[in-house]
Structures are given as C-alpha cells and as structure tokens.
Design a protein around this motif. Structure first.
Motif, PDB file in Angstrom:
ATOM      1  N   LEU A 195      38.172  39.734  38.489  1.00 55.70           N
ATOM      2  CA  LEU A 195      38.282  40.095  39.890  1.00 55.70           C
ATOM      3  C   LEU A 195      39.397  39.262  40.522  1.00 55.70           C
ATOM      4  O   LEU A 195      39.246  38.062  40.729  1.00 55.70           O
ATOM      5  CB  LEU A 195      36.964  39.862  40.616  1.00 55.70           C
ATOM      6  N   VAL A 196      40.523  39.914  40.818  1.00 57.11           N
ATOM      7  CA  VAL A 196      41.692  39.259  41.387  1.00 57.11           C
ATOM      8  C   VAL A 196      41.609  39.328  42.904  1.00 57.11           C
ATOM      9  O   VAL A 196      41.277  40.367  43.462  1.00 57.11           O
ATOM     10  CB  VAL A 196      42.989  39.956  40.905  1.00 57.11           C
ATOM     11  N   CYS A 197      41.927  38.231  43.541  1.00 61.43           N
ATOM     12  CA  CYS A 197      42.007  38.191  45.009  1.00 61.43           C
ATOM     13  C   CYS A 197      43.485  38.246  45.366  1.00 61.43           C
ATOM     14  O   CYS A 197      44.188  37.240  45.246  1.00 61.43           O
ATOM     15  CB  CYS A 197      41.355  36.926  45.538  1.00 61.43           C
ATOM     16  N   PRO A 198      44.005  39.416  45.779  1.00 55.45           N
ATOM     17  CA  PRO A 198      45.438  39.576  46.030  1.00 55.45           C
ATOM     18  C   PRO A 198      46.004  38.620  47.075  1.00 55.45           C
ATOM     19  O   PRO A 198      47.186  38.343  47.084  1.00 55.45           O
ATOM     20  CB  PRO A 198      45.575  41.021  46.501  1.00 55.45           C
ATOM     21  N   GLY A 199      45.181  38.061  47.951  1.00 53.87           N
ATOM     22  CA  GLY A 199      45.657  37.158  48.981  1.00 53.87           C
ATOM     23  C   GLY A 199      45.917  35.734  48.505  1.00 53.87           C
ATOM     24  O   GLY A 199      46.525  34.947  49.216  1.00 53.87           O
ATOM     25  N   LEU A 200      45.449  35.389  47.319  1.00 54.50           N
ATOM     26  CA  LEU A 200      45.635  34.029  46.798  1.00 54.50           C
ATOM     27  C   LEU A 200      46.799  34.003  45.820  1.00 54.50           C
ATOM     28  O   LEU A 200      46.891  34.855  44.940  1.00 54.50           O
ATOM     29  CB  LEU A 200      44.372  33.549  46.081  1.00 54.50           C
ATOM     30  N   ASN A 201      47.641  32.990  45.939  1.00 55.55           N
ATOM     31  CA  ASN A 201      48.774  32.926  45.020  1.00 55.55           C
ATOM     32  C   ASN A 201      48.450  32.174  43.733  1.00 55.55           C
ATOM     33  O   ASN A 201      49.184  32.272  42.772  1.00 55.55           O
ATOM     34  CB  ASN A 201      50.015  32.335  45.708  1.00 55.55           C
ATOM     35  N   THR A 202      47.355  31.434  43.690  1.00 52.78           N
ATOM     36  CA  THR A 202      46.935  30.743  42.479  1.00 52.78           C
ATOM     37  C   THR A 202      45.447  30.969  42.292  1.00 52.78           C
ATOM     38  O   THR A 202      44.669  30.714  43.216  1.00 52.78           O
ATOM     39  CB  THR A 202      47.215  29.223  42.584  1.00 52.78           C
ATOM     40  N   GLN A 203      45.060  31.453  41.107  1.00 52.03           N
ATOM     41  CA  GLN A 203      43.658  31.775  40.875  1.00 52.03           C
ATOM     42  C   GLN A 203      43.241  31.409  39.456  1.00 52.03           C
ATOM     43  O   GLN A 203      43.972  31.680  38.513  1.00 52.03           O
ATOM     44  CB  GLN A 203      43.420  33.275  41.064  1.00 52.03           C
ATOM     45  N   LEU A 204      42.071  30.821  39.334  1.00 52.14           N
ATOM     46  CA  LEU A 204      41.437  30.604  38.048  1.00 52.14           C
ATOM     47  C   LEU A 204      40.280  31.587  37.992  1.00 52.14           C
ATOM     48  O   LEU A 204      39.357  31.509  38.804  1.00 52.14           O
ATOM     49  CB  LEU A 204      40.940  29.160  37.938  1.00 52.14           C
ATOM     50  N   ILE A 205      40.347  32.546  37.068  1.00 54.41           N
ATOM     51  CA  ILE A 205      39.379  33.639  37.048  1.00 54.41           C
ATOM     52  C   ILE A 205      38.696  33.682  35.687  1.00 54.41           C
ATOM     53  O   ILE A 205      39.359  33.724  34.653  1.00 54.41           O
ATOM     54  CB  ILE A 205      40.070  35.001  37.290  1.00 54.41           C
ATOM     55  N   GLU A 206      37.374  33.687  35.701  1.00 47.83           N
ATOM     56  CA  GLU A 206      36.615  33.857  34.470  1.00 47.83           C
ATOM     57  C   GLU A 206      36.229  35.322  34.329  1.00 47.83           C
ATOM     58  O   GLU A 206      35.970  35.999  35.322  1.00 47.83           O
ATOM     59  CB  GLU A 206      35.372  32.978  34.466  1.00 47.83           C
ATOM     60  N   PRO A 239      29.985  35.933  27.527  1.00 44.72           N
ATOM     61  CA  PRO A 239      29.367  34.722  26.990  1.00 44.72           C
ATOM     62  C   PRO A 239      30.366  33.763  26.339  1.00 44.72           C
ATOM     63  O   PRO A 239      30.078  32.587  26.190  1.00 44.72           O
ATOM     64  CB  PRO A 239      28.366  35.259  25.962  1.00 44.72           C
ATOM     65  N   SER A 240      31.543  34.237  25.968  1.00 49.99           N
ATOM     66  CA  SER A 240      32.526  33.347  25.336  1.00 49.99           C
ATOM     67  C   SER A 240      33.384  32.623  26.377  1.00 49.99           C
ATOM     68  O   SER A 240      34.247  31.828  26.025  1.00 49.99           O
ATOM     69  CB  SER A 240      33.410  34.130  24.367  1.00 49.99           C
ATOM     70  N   HIS A 241      33.163  32.908  27.666  1.00 52.16           N
ATOM     71  CA  HIS A 241      33.851  32.229  28.772  1.00 52.16           C
ATOM     72  C   HIS A 241      35.367  32.368  28.717  1.00 52.16           C
ATOM     73  O   HIS A 241      36.088  31.411  28.955  1.00 52.16           O
ATOM     74  CB  HIS A 241      33.452  30.754  28.832  1.00 52.16           C
ATOM     75  N   ARG A 242      35.845  33.565  28.405  1.00 51.60           N
ATOM     76  CA  ARG A 242      37.285  33.798  28.447  1.00 51.60           C
ATOM     77  C   ARG A 242      37.752  33.770  29.891  1.00 51.60           C
ATOM     78  O   ARG A 242      37.008  34.105  30.802  1.00 51.60           O
ATOM     79  CB  ARG A 242      37.631  35.114  27.762  1.00 51.60           C
ATOM     80  N   LYS A 243      38.989  33.366  30.081  1.00 52.96           N
ATOM     81  CA  LYS A 243      39.484  33.162  31.433  1.00 52.96           C
ATOM     82  C   LYS A 243      40.986  33.368  31.501  1.00 52.96           C
ATOM     83  O   LYS A 243      41.659  33.470  30.488  1.00 52.96           O
ATOM     84  CB  LYS A 243      39.108  31.768  31.937  1.00 52.96           C
ATOM     85  N   MET A 244      41.468  33.383  32.741  1.00 51.49           N
ATOM     86  CA  MET A 244      42.904  33.432  32.960  1.00 51.49           C
ATOM     87  C   MET A 244      43.236  32.643  34.226  1.00 51.49           C
ATOM     88  O   MET A 244      42.422  32.539  35.128  1.00 51.49           O
ATOM     89  CB  MET A 244      43.420  34.873  33.065  1.00 51.49           C
ATOM     90  N   VAL A 245      44.422  32.080  34.222  1.00 52.08           N
ATOM     91  CA  VAL A 245      44.968  31.438  35.411  1.00 52.08           C
ATOM     92  C   VAL A 245      46.112  32.331  35.848  1.00 52.08           C
ATOM     93  O   VAL A 245      47.006  32.639  35.056  1.00 52.08           O
ATOM     94  CB  VAL A 245      45.464  30.008  35.123  1.00 52.08           C
ATOM     95  N   LEU A 246      46.062  32.769  37.084  1.00 52.64           N
ATOM     96  CA  LEU A 246      47.009  33.744  37.602  1.00 52.64           C
ATOM     97  C   LEU A 246      47.792  33.138  38.757  1.00 52.64           C
ATOM     98  O   LEU A 246      47.215  32.542  39.662  1.00 52.64           O
ATOM     99  CB  LEU A 246      46.240  34.984  38.077  1.00 52.64           C
ATOM    100  N   PHE A 247      49.114  33.280  38.692  1.00 42.82           N
ATOM    101  CA  PHE A 247      50.003  32.820  39.754  1.00 42.82           C
ATOM    102  C   PHE A 247      50.781  34.025  40.267  1.00 42.82           C
ATOM    103  O   PHE A 247      51.384  34.753  39.477  1.00 42.82           O
ATOM    104  CB  PHE A 247      51.006  31.781  39.222  1.00 42.82           C
ATOM    105  N   LEU A 248      50.765  34.238  41.566  1.00 43.71           N
ATOM    106  CA  LEU A 248      51.490  35.348  42.193  1.00 43.71           C
ATOM    107  C   LEU A 248      52.490  34.752  43.183  1.00 43.71           C
ATOM    108  O   LEU A 248      52.122  33.943  44.029  1.00 43.71           O
ATOM    109  CB  LEU A 248      50.523  36.266  42.938  1.00 43.71           C
ATOM    110  N   HIS A 249      53.753  35.181  43.058  1.00 41.94           N
ATOM    111  CA  HIS A 249      54.798  34.656  43.933  1.00 41.94           C
ATOM    112  C   HIS A 249      55.717  35.795  44.368  1.00 41.94           C
ATOM    113  O   HIS A 249      56.425  36.364  43.535  1.00 41.94           O
ATOM    114  CB  HIS A 249      55.607  33.580  43.200  1.00 41.94           C
ATOM    115  N   PRO A 250      55.699  36.155  45.659  1.00 43.05           N
ATOM    116  CA  PRO A 250      56.596  37.219  46.123  1.00 43.05           C
ATOM    117  C   PRO A 250      58.049  36.775  45.969  1.00 43.05           C
ATOM    118  O   PRO A 250      58.422  35.698  46.432  1.00 43.05           O
ATOM    119  CB  PRO A 250      56.237  37.392  47.597  1.00 43.05           C
ATOM    120  N   SER A 251      58.841  37.598  45.319  1.00 37.06           N
ATOM    121  CA  SER A 251      60.256  37.282  45.115  1.00 37.06           C
ATOM    122  C   SER A 251      60.963  38.496  44.545  1.00 37.06           C
ATOM    123  O   SER A 251      60.333  39.357  43.937  1.00 37.06           O
ATOM    124  CB  SER A 251      60.387  36.100  44.158  1.00 37.06           C
TER     125      SER A 251
END
Length: 180
Positions: free
Chosen positions: A85-96, A101-113
């Motif tokens: 679940l991505v929050c488009p308003g945040l430029n940095t997100q840690l999302i599980e 059960p294996s706790h896979r995750k991603m760190v997402l960085f969004l930068h308008p440019s």
C-alpha cells in the motif's frame, strides 16, 4: 524495524509542522539485514525497469527509474495488487507486504523531477520488479523533461541532462523493441 519506521514517521511529522527534527537517513543495511536476499534472477536485469547491480552490503536489489505522471497510478496499483500500500503523498516510505509471513518489504523514494517522478526503490521481493515490468512504465518524453532545449541541436550532455540521459532515459530507450 519498528524503530526505523518510527524515525521515518517522526521525521515526516517534523517536516509537516515546519520544525527542525533530527533527520536520520534510512539505514538500508539494517532494514534488509537477515532477508537472505543475495542474488537476483537474470530476468530482473532483462526487462524495464531493470535491477541495478547488487550492493554487497544491502540484502535487496535496487531500481531507479523516471515515471511519467500518467504511469504513477499504474505503478501504485501494481504494487497494491501484490500487497504493498503506497501513500502517494509521502516521498519516502518503508512498506511491508501485507499478509506475508516472510516479511518481504520495500523502501520507496519518490522525487518529482524532469516532468515526472523519479522512483527509486530497494526490495527483497522479486514480485515487485516482475509486476512493474509487466505494466510497461514510461518516462516523460525528452521534450517534456527539457522543453527549453533543442535536443536535435545539442552536442554534448552535461549536468542534469547527462544524468537524465545516462540513468533515466537510456535504460528505458534500450529496453524498447525495434518496432516500438
């Protein structure tokens, strides 16, 4: 993990309130430590977007792309469909990944440019890159990213344009079929 997420939320909260908080960069090694992710299948390098070469200290793969505004909804939806679940308003997100059960995750960085959004992410979940390769993401056209420059008359690339060409446009361009 909870500590890292709490620091991220605190940092964002301080920015929203205009207060100077202690800005701690995310510790990518700590976030992915123990994930066991040390190799990427060849398919992750073949499509677009493609994984960057693995960093020995981070147990995750890294991707950096430029996405046109029209593609951001597709990107967010594709991630949602596999459990992020991505929050488009945040430029940095840690999302599980939800219900994983294996706790896979991603760190997402969004930068308008460059008339779009630079999307950088790290993940220990290959489903992310495979899902994004299926939805045919595209960067903005060169004329949109640099409307004031005559691209046909340009001789050498320097500065922002060199970065844009080398890291964002060329990987997309090389991924296209001859027909496309």
């Amino acid at each position: 993990m909870t500590y890292i997420y709490a620091n991220l939320v605190e940092s964002i909260f301080y920015k929203l309130l205009g207060k100077k908080g202690v800005s701690n960069p995310l510790d990518m090694e700590a976030i992915f430590k123990g994930s066991g992710f040390t190799t990427v299948q060849a398919q992750a390098y073949r499509g677009y977007p493609a994984s960057l070469p693995l960093d020995a200290g981070i147990e995750a793969y890294l991707v950096r792309i430029l996405v046109s505004e029209g593609c951001m909804e597709r990107l967010t939806l594709a991630l949602y469909q596999i459990g992020y679940l991505v929050c488009p308003g945040l430029n940095t997100q840690l999302i599980e990944r939800a219900d994983d059960p294996s706790h896979r995750k991603m760190v997402l960085f969004l930068h308008p440019s460059f008339a779009g959004t630079i999307v950088s992410f790290a993940s220990d979940d290959l489903d992310v890159i495979y899902a994004l390769q299926q939805i045919k993401l595209e960067p903005p056209l060169p004329a949109d990213s640099f409307p004031w420059i005559d691209l046909e008359g340009l001789g050498a690339l320097q500065g922002d344009m060199e970065y844009w060409w080398t890291n964002l446009w060329l990987p997309f361009w090389l991924s296209l079929s001859q027909e496309r």
